[in-house]
Design a protein around this motif. Structure first.
Motif, short mmCIF file in Angstrom:
data_model
loop_
_atom_site.label_atom_id
_atom_site.label_comp_id
_atom_site.label_asym_id
_atom_site.label_seq_id
_atom_site.Cartn_x
_atom_site.Cartn_y
_atom_site.Cartn_z
N GLY A 58 0.87 -1.18 -0.18
CA GLY A 58 0.09 0.00 0.02
C GLY A 58 0.97 1.27 -0.06
N VAL A 59 0.87 1.90 0.97
CA VAL A 59 1.61 3.14 1.37
C VAL A 59 3.15 3.29 0.64
CG1 VAL A 59 2.51 4.83 2.87
CG2 VAL A 59 0.10 3.66 3.08
N GLY A 60 3.45 3.89 -0.15
CA GLY A 60 4.83 3.95 -0.81
C GLY A 60 4.92 3.32 -1.85
N PRO A 70 -4.36 0.35 -7.09
CA PRO A 70 -4.38 1.05 -5.88
C PRO A 70 -3.49 0.38 -4.58
CG PRO A 70 -6.39 -0.14 -5.98
CD PRO A 70 -5.62 -0.27 -7.31
N SER A 71 -3.45 -0.80 -4.73
CA SER A 71 -2.45 -1.62 -3.95
C SER A 71 -1.79 -3.02 -4.44
CB SER A 71 -3.45 -2.06 -2.54
OG SER A 71 -4.25 -3.25 -2.94
N GLY A 72 -1.26 -3.84 -3.79
CA GLY A 72 -0.69 -5.02 -4.40
C GLY A 72 -1.75 -5.94 -4.55
N GLN A 73 -2.98 -5.79 -4.28
CA GLN A 73 -4.17 -6.68 -4.38
C GLN A 73 -4.56 -6.68 -5.78
OE1 GLN A 73 -6.48 -7.79 -0.81
NE2 GLN A 73 -8.08 -7.07 -2.04
N LEU A 74 -4.70 -7.78 -6.69
CA LEU A 74 -5.15 -7.75 -8.00
C LEU A 74 -6.50 -8.57 -7.83
CD1 LEU A 74 -3.29 -7.85 -11.28
CD2 LEU A 74 -5.31 -9.31 -10.80
N THR A 82 9.11 3.33 -2.17
CA THR A 82 9.64 4.23 -1.60
C THR A 82 9.25 4.10 0.01
OG1 THR A 82 9.24 6.07 -3.33
CG2 THR A 82 10.23 6.64 -1.18
N PRO A 83 10.27 3.43 0.76
CA PRO A 83 9.92 3.04 1.93
C PRO A 83 9.76 4.40 2.90
CG PRO A 83 12.08 1.95 1.32
CD PRO A 83 11.55 2.98 0.26
N ARG A 84 9.18 4.40 4.04
CA ARG A 84 9.01 5.44 5.12
C ARG A 84 9.94 5.20 6.18
NH1 ARG A 84 2.48 4.89 6.41
NH2 ARG A 84 2.50 2.92 7.29
N GLU A 138 6.33 -3.57 6.95
CA GLU A 138 7.48 -2.89 7.04
C GLU A 138 8.37 -3.50 8.22
OE1 GLU A 138 5.85 0.99 8.72
OE2 GLU A 138 5.95 1.74 6.64
N PRO A 139 9.41 -3.03 8.39
CA PRO A 139 10.26 -3.60 9.55
C PRO A 139 9.58 -3.36 10.91
CG PRO A 139 11.43 -2.32 8.26
CD PRO A 139 10.37 -2.06 7.92
N ARG A 140 9.26 -4.49 11.72
CA ARG A 140 8.84 -4.46 13.03
C ARG A 140 9.73 -4.10 14.34
NH1 ARG A 140 3.53 -4.07 11.92
NH2 ARG A 140 4.59 -2.83 10.48
#
Length: 821
Positions: free
Chosen positions: A407-409, A430-434, A460-462, A548-550
């Protein structure tokens, strides 16, 4: 009320009997020109979302689309964004049918823009058990409130010349084994609870369509339920709209036809079409029964304006509606303030610590067929940053450690290739879900020519660190991140018997990549299609997943605690996830996922002015509710939720919502069973669900039905009953203008084991300035004094003395009067 061809009401103002009869004449003339094969073909979808056109009678293709919080259109894509309104539970929390009507009118505007003639909504099944996974898409546990909100919604949609399909008829109250479960429900419970909202909407809004459910009721699948469809819905209630199956629900050609099913979706492979024509020729079905179904479809086509020669039911549609403004208004009117020690509303210049993953990454809608793609989403962080002078943010605790669709990035597109590797089309994601089903494919692409799909783009990672990537779906995958191959292999069915479990179930991690915040990388997920998979309809479904990294949860909570200590007020946003609330499965408990309960307790211990915003579509447990200063339920608040939240927290608007369903702990909930035994689920609680069941059990919920606080005070001065009209006088005794939802509950004067202790008899919304006294006038329906007599098979008036109580919730009665029925 205007009339239909047969003299019954058509569900909107402006039509009259003469116009309706003229439409019916066109319908009959068109029907007379069709041969058996053409009629049978019209009753089967030509693809995922539409019926075939018939130029020989001037019939254009009828297009349907999922709702209910937006209009997705015929393609599941962000290329054509949709307004995303708050969840149906939020709409019901407003207790305002007129607001529901405005929401419906906006959705009709959206449908016309997208070329949609029929909206597959609203969902008016009841919240029988709090475990129902799809309850965010339904309104309430109470049939009267559900019927009132649903009536307003249908009136609004159809006032815009767009049809509705009230669903899912009937007793589709859980997701577990929903395709096969046989729900065993007494005739009385069916009539008094589960059929009641449908009956109310048919009488008050005259919907142009209804959708029959997947499930079976008392031994008969709903797409073949002659008694409930032909005898009750069409016979007793006078419904003259079309009856469409839920997608893939129809199982038998002759059974469905004789059971009153008009249209079997999706197509073209259905139980109708050539199979129906063959059944008639074999003497297994009557052509007159086919004619009845075709007549209902043509009547719908005439009403929505796609049958040549027939005047549409609505000539002049409502004026332009500002969807963004209405989405924001519904959200703030729906927020339910269930606890407030006086900390709310906040000052604009207060030093606020905003905490929680859901504050940054807002969850604005539930999962499943209700999903739409708005062109923007205002998160709580966005809304409060724009509205306050001093705000800090801390993540606190993430509700999930599971990979989610990218999603984001991510900036992604789907590249389609044929067997030679030639690009034949592209579509944005809109997301990685097709999710491409039926004809839901990019321009120029067909299922026959499509050989492989590559999800590709940039990420682009945040945050910096080890990012996990994965897949969900079946078949071969090649995953590459920043030029490095993370996975190249095949995901097989394994022990799963249903491929949809693999498509929508748990994701699989395929590898990690160490990335730097702010530095974009190329990403690719290549997937050759496995056309050997047995699918009920042409579909391409798979997902690129990411996490994301946890960081250590304890350290994140500690950071949140420090932020809270440095602030005047801490606002913690907690939420469910799509793996908790979604179509396709029920919940197993009512707990918030992850370490969110620990986060709330830690923050509350550090700052006594802690406000918790609960971002869920239906009830969750709140074990810390007495430890915090305020609790605000935001439901799934739609695309403008963050701005609406700022409006309410800062006092520009008051929270207007009241609970449409009871909130309580799972171990105290009186009705929890949603899993069938040997294919059957017996509704052993009979007419005792929701607050009726809580009353009978004697248990005390966390917050009762109808509860909700505002920012002013109200005094109930009097209750007068004349005939069936109740008049309640209330006064705003607070310091600011406000809105009050006046609720009336009826109780038998003496104990009656067969009847609930009390039930909602009516309600009304009033507004008043400080010191102003106003009247709420509520009509008490005859039905509220009746029960369904199973022996007589009819409604039976219950004479006697009743206590009528007006107040602010089920348990907060303010004035009462004894009446004789």
């Amino acid at each position: 009320m205007a009339t239909q061809a047969d003299g019954s009401a058509d569900g909107f103002s402006g039509d009259d009997g003469a116009r309706a009869r003229a439409r019916e004449a066109v319908v009959e003339a068109a029907l007379g020109k069709l041969d058996l094969d053409t009629k049978a073909r019209l009753l089967a979808g030509q693809d995922m979302w539409s019926l075939p056109e018939l130029p020989e009678i001037g019939l254009r293709s009828l297009v349907m689309s999922d709702g209910p919080i937006g209009v997705r259109g015929v393609r599941w894509t962000a290329d054509d964004p949709s307004i995303a309104l708050p969840s149906p539970t939020a709409l019901a929390a407003t207790w305002d049918p007129s607001l529901a009507r405005r929401a419906g009118a906006l959705l009709a505007q959206e449908a016309r823009r997208k070329g949609v003639h029929v909206l597959l909504a609203p969902t008016v099944n009841l919240h029988r058990s709090p475990l129902g996974g799809r309850h965010f898409e339904a309104y309430s546990e109470d049939p009267l409130l559900t019927g009132a909100i649903g009536t307003g919604y249908v009136q609004g949609v159809q006032s815009g010349g767009v049809g509705t399909t009230v669903k899912h008829f009937v007793a589709n109250d859980a997701e577990t084994d929903r395709f096969t479960v046989d729900n065993l429900v007494s005739a009385r419970a069916l009539r008094e609870l589960y059929l009641a909202p449908f009956e109310t909407i048919v009488a008050g809004a005259h919907p142009w369509g209804i959708m029959t459910a997947y499930n079976t009721v008392n031994g008969t699948t709903m797409t073949e339920h002659r008694h409930l469809v032909n005898e009750v819905l069409r016979g007793e209630w006078g419904f003259d709209g079309f009856n469409v199956s839920d997608w893939l629900a129809a199982r038998s050609t002759t059974g469905a036809l004789k059971g009153g099913l008009d249209v079997a979706m999706p197509g073209p492979q259905t139980v109708y079409g050539p199979a129906l024509a063959a059944a008639v020729r074999a003497g297994e079905a009557e052509e007159s029964e086919v004619d009845d179904a075709v007549r209902n479809v043509l009547r719908l086509a005439a009403r929505v304006g796609i049958l040549e020669g027939a005047e549409p039911a609505v000539g002049e549609v409502p004026g332009e509606i500002d969807g963004v403004a209405l989405a924001r208004e519904i959200a703030r009117r729906a927020f339910v303030l269930v606890r407030n020690s006086g900390v709310l509303p906040l000052r604009r210049d207060a030093r606020i610590a905003l905490i929680g993953a859901a504050a940054r990454d807002a969850r604005v809608l539930g999962g499943g067929s209700a999903t739409v793609f708005p062109d923007h989403i205002v998160s709580p962080l966005d809304g409060l940053r724009a509205a306050t002078d001093s705000l800090t943010y801390a993540l606190g605790a993430d509700p999930s450690d599971e990979l989610a669709p990218a999603g984001v990035g991510f900036e992604l597109r789907a590249v389609c290739r044929d067997a030679d590797g030639t690009v034949i089309g592209e579509g944005s994601l809109p997301s990685g879900q097709l999710q491409w089903m039926g004809a839901d494919l990019p321009a120029g692409v067909t299922h026959e020519t499509l050989h492989s799909i590559e999800i590709k783009g940039t990420f682009t990672p945040r945050v910096s660190g080890d990012h996990a990537f994965g897949t969900r779906g079946l078949g071969a995958f090649t995953l590459t991140v920043d030029g490095t191959g993370l996975y190249d292999g095949v995901q097989s069915m394994g022990t799963e018997s249903d491929p949809f479990e693999a498509f929508f179930g748990a994701p699989l991690e395929r590898g990690k990549a160490t990335l730097t915040a702010g530095e974009p990388v190329e990403i690719s997920l290549f997937h050759p299609l496995d056309k050997s998979l047995a699918m009920p309809l042409p579909a391409v479904i798979f997902s690129l997943m990411h996490l994301e990294p946890r960081r250590d949860a304890d350290s994140l909570i500690a950071e949140a605690v420090e932020a809270a200590r440095d602030a005047e007020v801490a606002v913690v946003v907690v939420a469910t996830t799509e793996r908790v609330e979604s179509e396709g499965f029920d919940r197993t408990d009512l707990r918030l996922p992850g370490r969110q309960d620990d986060l709330v307790r830690a923050v509350a211990a550090a700052n006594p002015n802690t406000v918790v915003v609960v971002n869920s579509g239906s009830p969750v447990e709140l074990p810390w509710r007495e430890e915090v200063a305020a609790v605000l339920l935001s439901w799934f608040p739609g695309q403008e939720g963050g701005d609406a939240l700022a409006d309410v927290l800062l006092g520009a608007e008051e929270p207007g919502g009241r609970l449409p369903t009871t909130w309580g702990a799972f171990d105290a909930a009186p009705v929890t069973r949603v899993t069938p035994t040997d294919g059957q689920l017996t509704y052993t609680e009979d007419v005792f669900i929701g607050y009726r069941a809580w009353d009978k059990s004697g248990a005390t919920p966390s917050y009762p039905f109808g509860h909700g606080l505002g920012y002013t005070d109200w005094t109930y001065e009097s209750l007068d009953v004349t005939g069936t009209t109740a008049t309640v006088r209330v006064r705003n005794t607070g310091a600011r203008p406000g809105r009050e939802t006046v609720q009336l509950y009826l109780s038998p004067s003496g104990p009656d084991e067969a009847r609930p202790a009390r039930w909602l008899a009516g309600f009304a919304n009033v507004t008043a300035a400080p010191g102003e006294s106003v009247e709420a006038v509520v009509e008490l329906p005859r039905r509220t004094f009746e029960i369904w007599d199973e022996d007589a098979g009819a409604w039976a008036h219950q004479p006697g003395r009743y206590e009528l109580t007006a107040g602010r919730s089920l348990t907060d009665g303010r004035v009462s009067e004894t009446i004789v029925a």
